[in-house]
Write an enzyme that holds these catalytic residues in place. Sequence first.
Site, PDB file in Angstrom:
ATOM      1  N   ALA A  55       0.838  -1.211   0.000  1.00 61.23           N
ATOM      2  CA  ALA A  55       0.000   0.000   0.000  1.00 61.23           C
ATOM      3  C   ALA A  55       0.870   1.258   0.000  1.00 61.23           C
ATOM      4  O   ALA A  55       0.663   2.183  -0.792  1.00 61.23           O
ATOM      5  CB  ALA A  55      -0.930  -0.013   1.210  1.00 61.23           C
ATOM      6  N   GLU A  56       1.863   1.284   0.869  1.00 63.51           N
ATOM      7  CA  GLU A  56       2.761   2.447   0.968  1.00 63.51           C
ATOM      8  C   GLU A  56       3.504   2.674  -0.356  1.00 63.51           C
ATOM      9  O   GLU A  56       3.613   3.805  -0.846  1.00 63.51           O
ATOM     10  CB  GLU A  56       3.765   2.206   2.106  1.00 63.51           C
ATOM     11  CG  GLU A  56       4.757   3.313   2.354  1.00 63.51           C
ATOM     12  CD  GLU A  56       4.162   4.505   3.102  1.00 63.51           C
ATOM     13  OE1 GLU A  56       3.272   4.299   3.938  1.00 63.51           O
ATOM     14  OE2 GLU A  56       4.597   5.634   2.825  1.00 63.51           O
TER      15      GLU A  56
END
Length: 154
Positions: A55-56
């Site tokens: 996600a990051e």
Amino acid sequence: MDPKSVEFTADNPLHILGFLFEEVTATRVSGRLTVTEKCCQPFKVLHGGVSALIAEGLASLGAGVASGYKRVAGVHLSIHHIRPAALGESVFAESFPVSVGKNIQVWEVRLWKTKEQEKTKMISTSRVTLLSGLPVPDHAKDSLDHLKKFVSKL
Ligand SMILES: CC(C)(COP(=O)(O)OP(=O)(O)OC[C@H]1O[C@@H](n2cnc3c(N)ncnc32)[C@H](O)[C@@H]1OP(=O)(O)O)[C@@H](O)C(=O)NCCC(=O)NCCSC(=O)c1cc(O)c2ccccc2c1O
């Protein structure tokens, strides 16, 4: 592994886990990962931290492109692990901006199980908040050029 390769410099931890990017634009970032031992927690399920890492990484690359290749920094990430992804399963990750401001961007990232490359059930959903337009330190001057090169190669 060549530390100067564009895959390495785009996101080294994701590269090490075998994540392959498919699309990196200002409005969409996607890619795929096979769940190997390296990605699992002790119960042979995709480690929650790996989902957060994806996600990051996806949100940061997308926000970097959306900001006109400026430096961005993630300031908040929240994630819901909806269902497990087991060792050997194929995962598709997709991300899109919820809001692109002059200073703050918010991106949604979803991980899916896949069958024959098609999305089936959602594994997790994340929101990532990023600050954009930060100064680039001298030691990282090349990194935005590497990002442009990486995006143009996809
Ligand atoms: C947490 C849930 C089990 C809750 O499910 P809920 O009851 O809300 O919903 P459903 O019953 O509809 O099920 C949804 C979905 O969950 C799966 N599931 C349910 N029960 C089980 C179960 N007993 N065993 C395995 N899987 C279960 C099932 O696939 C259902 O999907 P369907 O396709 O049938 O609809 C559920 O929300 C869930 O499993 N979420 C994912 C949890 C997860 O994978 N978290 C991230 C990894 S965990 C982690 O990171 C981690 C855990 C550790 O224990 C560690 C220990 C040591 C080091 C590291 C660790 C670590 O990193």
